[in-house]
Structure formats: C-alpha cells, structure tokens
Enzyme design. Structure first.
Site, PDB file in Angstrom:
ATOM      1  N   CYS A  70       0.840  -1.200   0.000  1.00  0.00           N
ATOM      2  CA  CYS A  70       0.000   0.000   0.000  1.00  0.00           C
ATOM      3  C   CYS A  70       0.878   1.254   0.000  1.00  0.00           C
ATOM      4  O   CYS A  70       1.495   1.554  -1.013  1.00  0.00           O
ATOM      5  CB  CYS A  70      -0.972  -0.041   1.166  1.00  0.00           C
ATOM      6  SG  CYS A  70      -2.489   0.836   0.782  1.00  0.00           S
TER       7      CYS A  70
ATOM      8  N   HIS B 100      -3.527  -5.229   0.474  1.00  0.00           N
ATOM      9  CA  HIS B 100      -2.950  -5.797   1.706  1.00  0.00           C
ATOM     10  C   HIS B 100      -2.975  -7.328   1.668  1.00  0.00           C
ATOM     11  O   HIS B 100      -3.889  -7.942   2.214  1.00  0.00           O
ATOM     12  CB  HIS B 100      -3.724  -5.284   2.927  1.00  0.00           C
ATOM     13  CG  HIS B 100      -3.484  -3.843   3.203  1.00  0.00           C
ATOM     14  ND1 HIS B 100      -2.403  -3.395   3.910  1.00  0.00           N
ATOM     15  CD2 HIS B 100      -4.163  -2.744   2.823  1.00  0.00           C
ATOM     16  CE1 HIS B 100      -2.436  -2.075   3.974  1.00  0.00           C
ATOM     17  NE2 HIS B 100      -3.497  -1.663   3.321  1.00  0.00           N
TER      18      HIS B 100
ATOM     19  N   GLU C  62      -1.315  -9.378   3.313  1.00  0.00           N
ATOM     20  CA  GLU C  62      -1.142  -9.979   4.644  1.00  0.00           C
ATOM     21  C   GLU C  62      -2.470 -10.387   5.271  1.00  0.00           C
ATOM     22  O   GLU C  62      -2.515 -11.287   6.108  1.00  0.00           O
ATOM     23  CB  GLU C  62      -0.378  -9.024   5.566  1.00  0.00           C
ATOM     24  CG  GLU C  62      -1.128  -7.774   6.044  1.00  0.00           C
ATOM     25  CD  GLU C  62      -1.091  -6.601   5.065  1.00  0.00           C
ATOM     26  OE1 GLU C  62      -0.783  -6.818   3.874  1.00  0.00           O
ATOM     27  OE2 GLU C  62      -1.394  -5.462   5.485  1.00  0.00           O
TER      28      GLU C  62
HETATM   29  N1  GLN Z   1      -2.063   6.667   2.870  1.00  0.00           N
HETATM   30  C1  GLN Z   1      -2.124   5.918   1.656  1.00  0.00           C
HETATM   31  C2  GLN Z   1      -3.478   6.040   0.992  1.00  0.00           C
HETATM   32  O1  GLN Z   1      -4.449   6.383   1.641  1.00  0.00           O
HETATM   33  C3  GLN Z   1      -1.792   4.465   1.899  1.00  0.00           C
HETATM   34  C4  GLN Z   1      -2.782   3.767   2.763  1.00  0.00           C
HETATM   35  C5  GLN Z   1      -2.272   2.455   3.283  1.00  0.00           C
HETATM   36  O2  GLN Z   1      -1.080   2.195   3.266  1.00  0.00           O
HETATM   37  N2  GLN Z   1      -3.148   1.614   3.791  1.00  0.00           N
HETATM   38  O3  GLN Z   1      -3.614   5.787  -0.175  1.00  0.00           O
END
Ligand code: GLN
Length: 547
Positions: A380, A519, A521
C-alpha cells in the site's frame, strides 16, 4: 440453528481472548463442525477505521469492506473463514443504528432505553446468519465489570434465555497470577471475576485460566468448587512460545471436549488435528533464520502491523526458516544515509501507513533496496513510496510525490504521481468519493480484482493471472505516469480489470522487488501462507544463504 459460545474476559485485559476464541473455532472445525466468529466491542467508535494504530493496533479489513478489530484477523487465520462486515460490532455502531431508527420514527414514539432497545439491537446482530453454521462464537471485548460492556453482557444473558435450553454456553477467560514468594497460583481474582459475572446473571460453563505453568489439582478443584464449574471444565491456558501451538495445547487441556460436553454432544466426533500438527512442526523445525526489516512509523506497537508479522511467519513456515522481524523507524534516516540502519537485513518490507511523517525515510528504504538488490515488498503506502522513488531517481521526475502529503500540508509542493481518486469501479458498480467526505468513508475498501501480466514475477508467485485482494487506501498511483515509469524499467504487472488502477509494480531486473496497492497480509494463514509472502521470504532466504 447455530449453537452459541459466548466468550468473556475477567481480571485483566490482554489475556488473549481473541486467540482463545480463534483456537476454539479451529478445534471445532477439526471435529467436523462449521463455525463463525464474531466480536462485540464495547467502545463508542462506530468502527476502528478512524482509530490510531497506537490506540487499537491494526485495522483488519474484510472482503466486504468493513474496517474491523484485529481479533477478526486471528479468527480468519485460525479458521480460514472469511470475516464479514456483520462479524464486528461496537457500541458506537449499535447506538448509531438505534438513534437512526429513533429519528425515522421506527419506535412509534416509545421512550428509547438500553433495555430493551439497545439490547435488542445487539441480539439481532448476534443472530445474523445463524442458520449457516453449527457454532457461532461471540467474543465480548473488554473485561467483565467495565461500564461500557454492561449492555452487551445483558444482551447475551437475555439471548441465552430466549433460546431453548442447551443452545448457548459461556466461556470465561481469566488470569491465575503466580506469587513467587509463596510459590502459589492464586485463584482469588478468578473467583471475584466469576462472582461479578454471576451478579449480572451469567454463570460460566467453562473457565479458561491463563497461567505461566500447569494448574495443580488442588487449585483446579478449588476453582471448580468456588466458581461452580466442573473440574474438567477448568482449562489451563499456559503461556506458549508461539500462538500457532494454541489449538494443540488447548486440545490437550480438553477445551473442545469441555465445550462439546457442555452442549451434551455425545458421542463427540473425533478430531483431525493433522493440519495443526503440520503447522506446529513447520514453526518449530526450521533451518536457519532470515532477518527482515519492517520500515514503518508505528514501530513502538507491534500490533499495528499484526497481520504483516503473522504473514511473514507463515512465509517462513512455507520455507522452513525462522523469520526474525526488526522494526525500523523510518524517521531515523529521513535526512541521512539509510545504509547503517538497513545493512545486514535479508529483506526489507515497507508497510501501509497514513500521512507524510516518515515517508522520506520509506522512499530512501525503497531506493536502498532497489540499488543494493535487497528483496523489497512494498504494501500500500510501501508501494506508493517505491513508485515515487522510481519517479524521482530513475524516471527523472525530481519533484514526484503524493497528493496525500500536499493535502495534509495544505499547499502544493509535489508532482502527484500518487493522487486522490474520486471515482472508480468495484465489480459492476461505480463508486464516487469527495475529498471532504467523512474520514470514515472515503477509502477504497475491501476486495477488488486485479489482472496480472503473464510471465511477471507476481504472476509466477501467485501461479495465476486473476486475483482478488483487500484494499484500504484513499490514494492511487496515477496511470498517467505509467509509460514514463515503464520506460525507466518499473513494470506495472498488475492492474484493475478496467486497466485504470495500478495494483502491482515490480522491477524485473531485480532479485525481488514488488509493490502492491492492496494488503496481501490479510489473507495469509498458517496452513495456507500467502503466495507473495512465501515468495518474498524465499527470496530473503536466498540472500541469507549467500552471506
Ligand atoms: N495513505 C495511503 C493512501 O491512503 C496508503 C494507505 C495504506 O497504506 N493503507 O492511499
């Protein structure tokens, strides 16, 4: 209709109620039953989505896009049952539903009270989908006696009365402190906790007692006598070296048998524990250790990256190596060479995160991994930072950055290679968001499909080219820059089915460098390690064998 197991806690918090519930779920599955686990949280937030990871640990996202308690992660990891939006409820959510109904006039002018209106709402929630499984396990957050928890305890008390006899049982988790001076395990706090529970009308059927060592017969009998449970229903939950031993350990202690006895299920189906024996074998019998740096912001609280730590452990199990995680604070090297902080690791992982703080350090970590050929997994925000690094240092976009940082700072400083997307497609639906929407509701959340480029490293790792993974973010890599970045050598190897949203980037001329917008994970299990984590740890293992 499902049988219900209500799991409560007493004496102190953080005893591992979520883990005990998850392990019990796994044991019931091993006996051939279907299960679903549910968490009832007394706090007033509507969901943990807007809570700081320091407050609450990680936010666990479900396929259907709910932002839930991290205990739901344990449930999924142990049972493989995908959690749903309806498996997590808080006082905040209950009250907001009740108040919405009140405003709509649904209560026909009645006075709205905790009993019955709030408790009814909780009871309705508890029974959602109860015709789908053999057992519904409901964990109540907090400890008995908390003011906030009372409506939940009252609701489960009523619930067990509403159901036919024998359909609900109560399992209470407590602590048996060990007093060194007298060399004794103390049962009094448990007695008091059970007394508290009984004063609100709940008599536990099973006691699960956390203790450093085994519970001697004398203490077990005392607990049984004073707490009014059968001696074989006093289950010792001793400290374990790994959480993945919990199903086997609790089984040896007779937890699943005690549960089946309490429901008078006889004869009890024999358990098949081979899956957990294999898990335990893989975790205890390893050949070597790999060292992985997690470069993040919330490094003081390991729970903030709970699922990542677990998924790395699973990757280690798949490769028969121990994964040693070190938490490296990205802010340490924002203005200096990261090498002294990152040398010596066999792989680097940059996890998700929000806000600008620490991001320059994460960008440096991505650069270090790329140039030094260290395996890198960016998740992310970690993917977004890898893209910014590529844009700045390889594609010649010196001012590349994320709109998130400009939004936060209230001024424009960066060329936004990562930008705020206002509308996108999920399945067949169009989703629209405004910058000013509620903080709780502006993210791309839940499962989305992605299409992988055949022959890419990710496609090889997954062994397929169609995947779906869970998301939780506001910002996206802008495909406007795709051509320029691909010319520089960064491959966009995974895209949303409509080709608009970059899901995965990788450096093909690197031993292992992958950034993913989702994600992975969240979907890894000890008995089914996520392919990306399996492959990432394998790459780290290769590096560890070189040195
Ligand atoms: N802050 C970033 C976004 O909102 C990444 C979010 C995250 O890593 N879950 O896109």
């Amino acid at each position: 209709m499902a049988r219900y197991i209500f799991i409560t806690g007493g004496v102190v918090s953080s005893l591992g109620k979520g883990l005990a519930s998850a392990a019990l779920g796994a044991l019931l599955q091993a006996r051939g039953f279907s299960v679903r686990l549910r968490k009832l949280d007394p706090y007033l937030n509507v969901d943990p989505g807007t809570m700081s990871p320091f407050e609450h640990g990680e936010v666990f996202v479900t396929d259907d896009g709910a932002e839930t308690d991290l205990d739901l992660g344990h449930y999924e990891r142990f049972t493989g049952v995908a959690a749903r939006n309806t498996d997590s409820i808080s006082s905040g959510r209950v009250y907001s539903t009740v108040l919405e109904k009140e405003r709509r006039g649904d209560y026909l002018g009645k006075t709205i009270q905790v009993i019955p209106h709030v408790t009814n709402e909780i009871k309705d929630f508890i029974s959602i989908g109860d015709d789908e499984v053999d057992f519904m396990l409901c964990e109540i957050g907090g400890t008995v006696g908390d003011i906030e928890g009372l409506p939940f305890f009252e609701a489960i008390r009523q619930f067990s009365q509403d159901k036919p006899r024998g359909q609900c049982i109560f399992m209470h988790l407590t602590l048996l402190p060990y007093i060194k001076a007298s060399g004794e395990l103390k049962t009094k706090p448990t007695q008091h906790s059970v007394k508290e529970l009984r004063s609100i009308g709940i008599a536990p059927d099973i006691l699960v007692c956390r203790s450093e060592g085994p519970i001697p017969v004398k203490e077990r009998e005392k607990l049984a006598l004073f707490c009014n449970v059968r001696p074989e229903s006093v289950i010792a939950a001793q400290d374990l070296s790994t959480i993945y031993d919990a199903p086997l350990a609790y089984h040896r202690e007779g937890m699943d048998q005690a549960v089946l006895d309490a429901f008078q299920i006889s004869p009890a189906p024999k358990p098949d524990l081979t899956k957990w024996e294999d898990v335990s074998d893989r975790i205890h019998n390893t050949d070597g250790t790999v060292k992985v740096a997690i470069v993040g912001k919330y490094t003081q609280l390991e729970d903030a990256y709970k699922s990542i730590a677990e998924a790395l452990t699973h990757g280690g199990m798949a490769n028969r190596v121990r994964v040693k995680i070190e938490w490296v604070d990205a802010e340490l090297f924002e203005n200096e060479d990261p090498a002294p902080h990152l040398e010596g690791f066999h792989a680097i992982l940059v996890p998700g995160g929000f806000g600008e703080r620490g991001t320059e350090g994460k960008i440096k970590a991505a650069e270090f991994a790329r140039t030094r050929k260290v395996p890198y997994l960016g998740i992310c925000l970690g993917m977004q930072m890898a893209v910014i690094e590529a844009a700045r240092n390889v594609a010649g976009l010196a001012t590349a950055g994320s709109e998130e940082f400009d939004h936060e700072a209230g001024k424009k400083r960066f060329e936004p290679v990562v930008y705020h997307l206002k509308e996108w497609v999920q399945g067949n639906h169009k989703v629209e968001r405004k910058v000013g929407d509620d903080k709780g509701g502006t993210m791309r959340l839940g499962a989305y499909d992605a299409v992988l480029t055949a022959g890419s490293r990710v496609a090889d790792a997954y062994g397929k080219t169609q995947i779906d993974e869970r998301h939780r973010h506001r910002y996206e890599v802008d495909i406007k820059y795709r051509e320029q970045l691909e010319k520089a050598g960064l491959n966009f190897s995974g895209m949303s089915p409509d080709g608009r949203l970059p899901e995965i980037v990788e450096w093909p001329d690197h031993p292992w460098f992958i950034g993913v917008q989702f994600h992975p994970e969240l979907k890894s299990k000890p008995f089914a390690p996520h392919p990306l984590f399996e492959d990432f740890v394998r790459a780290a293992k290769d590096v560890s064998r070189l040195v």
